[in-house]
Design a protein around this motif. Structure first.
Motif: not given
Length: 491
Positions: A230-241
């Motif tokens: 699985d090399l799909s993108n990680i959801d950046a909204s999981l963490v602080h900006k």
């Protein structure tokens, strides 16, 4: 020079220490950077509070001591021309009861004589200023009496009658037992309150850091539980900006990794396909040779097998070369390399194949030109060799191949010009793709691998050189130009 400047390490050493020291725990660093400064500030605040409390206690005890001194001064009168002090024991008992310490007093007359009290009570030191907190003419000072520290109030009291007038000195001192007990009580109370405050703040900070780091722990769980494929993108909204740039960088790295894996898969598929053809031909030839009885025909088959084996070896070597270059397999550190010397050596190595084909192979280098480039000599030799070998293979018998090296304003240029079929404009970009062969080259060299220019492109990219294809003189043949940046001149 300040001590901080003396203890400060030079920048290279500090950078080395920072690089050698691992970052450690983020939670631990946050707690240290929040709690330790807080403890320091609380300690400074505790010292300030303690001093303010002691000052307030001193003022309160000095006021009580002054009250005792005034009560004693009211009993100092003039009788028959002499200063007398009527100090009953009941008054002294009340003094001790009020101050919770031992009381010493002394009344001094107009001529400096001791009227009453302890004659050896320490006098007022020179330079002690009058207290501005009270309207009375009183001075407070510390002294030692009978081996104990005491606080003494010295009050100037006017006395007079019809025959005389003057100023008497009334001194009342007390031991510091009560003051010390109050100081200890203030200190313990202050430290206890500040310790409770630090503990409460530390607990709140610990919970706050744990809460703030929860998105990072969630990101950690997402990464740990991912499948290897699985090399799909990680959801950046999981963490602080503030952490999202890191997630974006991770996504970019995975995208590049996905592209690399896809390229490797395509390369392996193409390589296996290309190798399968000569191996199948070699197997067929060997089976025919086993059944052949005619010595002449058998000899011809063995010769064909040798040619097929040479082609397979050449293909395998080029595949290995391309794979090594594509995946960063450098052959050494970059250094100044004379490109003219490399071209001259390649020309000597390939002179015999050119001679056998009747091709005029020429080398043109301007005398005295500085043709040094920054690179890796084995790879540069591979680049020039591939270009010249391709030119010889695709140039018909009796043709010409020119190898030219020169120095210009924009760098060092390598040109290989042949009189072969050339490359059509629509194939100019495709010929750098592994295994791709332009239609015009299939007839000129049926046994080609389609890897020569792909290897040239990879080596040129590795050396940050510009590669261009064009037509030869009078629009005939092919001209390949590789422009390198010149190596820096040695001072």
């Amino acid at each position: 020079m300040p001590a901080a400047r003396l203890l400060r390490l030079p920048r290279p050493w500090r950078a080395l220490l920072d690089a050698a020291r691992p970052p450690g725990s983020l939670r631990g660093q946050l707690l240290r950077w929040l709690i330790l400064p807080l403890v320091g500030l609380v300690a400074l605040n505790a010292v300030s509070l303690y001093r303010d409390a002691l000052d307030a206690a001193d003022i309160a005890y000095d006021r009580s001591l002054l009250s005792s001194t005034r009560a004693l001064a009211e009993r100092v009168t003039v009788r028959e021309g002499k200063v007398v002090a009527d100090v009953p024991y009941v008054a002294l008992d009340s003094f001790e009861t009020d101050t919770l310490g031992r009381i010493y007093y002394k009344v001094t007359g107009l001529q400096g004589e001791t009227v009453s009290g302890f004659e050896d009570l320490p006098p007022v030191p020179k330079g002690v200023p009058r207290s501005d907190l009270y309207p009375a003419l009183v001075r407070f000072y510390h002294a030692d009496y009978n081996g104990e520290p005491v606080r003494i109030a010295a009050l100037l009291q006017p006395v007079y009658d019809d025959s005389m007038r003057g100023i008497a000195l009334i001194q009342v001192g007390e031991t510091l037992d009560a003051r010390r007990a109050l100081s200890r009580r203030i200190l313990v109370d202050t430290l206890l309150r500040q310790a409770l405050l630090v503990l409460a703040v530390a607990t709140l900070v610990w919970f706050a850091v744990r809460l703030v780091l929860r998105p990072l722990m969630r990101l950690k769980h997402v990464v740990e539980t991912r499948a290897l494929s699985d090399l799909s993108n990680i959801d950046a909204s999981l963490v602080h900006k503030e952490v999202r740039p890191l997630v974006d960088a991770m996504n970019g790295a995975m995208a590049r990794m996905q592209g690399l894996i896809g390229s490797q898969r395509r390369f392996i598929a193409d390589a296996s396909h290309q190798l399968r053809t000569p191996l199948a031909v070699l197997k067929t030839q060997s089976e025919l040779a086993l059944r052949e009885q005619d010595p002449a025909a058998l000899r011809a088959l063995v010769g064909a097998m040798a040619g097929t084996t040479d082609a397979a070896i050449r293909l395998a070597n080029r595949l290995l070369t391309l794979a090594r270059i594509e995946h960063g397999g450098d052959t050494g550190q970059s250094a100044p390399v004379c490109l003219a010397a490399v071209a001259r050596q390649v020309g000597l190595d390939l002179a015999l194949p050119a001679l056998h084909k009747g091709i005029d192979l020429a080398l043109e280098v301007r005398e005295g030109a500085d043709t040094r480039v920054l690179g890796q000599e084995p790879l540069l030799q591979e680049l020039v060799s591939n270009l010249v070998d391709n030119a010889i293979r695709y140039t018909p018998a009796g043709g010409k191949v020119l190898l030219r090296v020169g120095r210009g304003e924009s760098g060092v240029a390598l040109e290989v010009i042949d009189s072969g079929p050339g490359i059509a404009a629509q194939d100019a970009d495709k010929v750098f793709t592994p295994f791709y062969r332009a239609g015009a080259t299939l007839d000129a060299n049926p046994g080609g691998t389609g890897l020569g220019l792909a290897i040239v492109r990879e080596i040129a990219d590795l050396h940050r050189a510009r590669l261009a294809l064009g037509a030869g003189p009078d629009g005939q043949g092919l001209k390949v130009e590789v422009l390198f940046a010149a190596a820096p001149t040695e001072s």
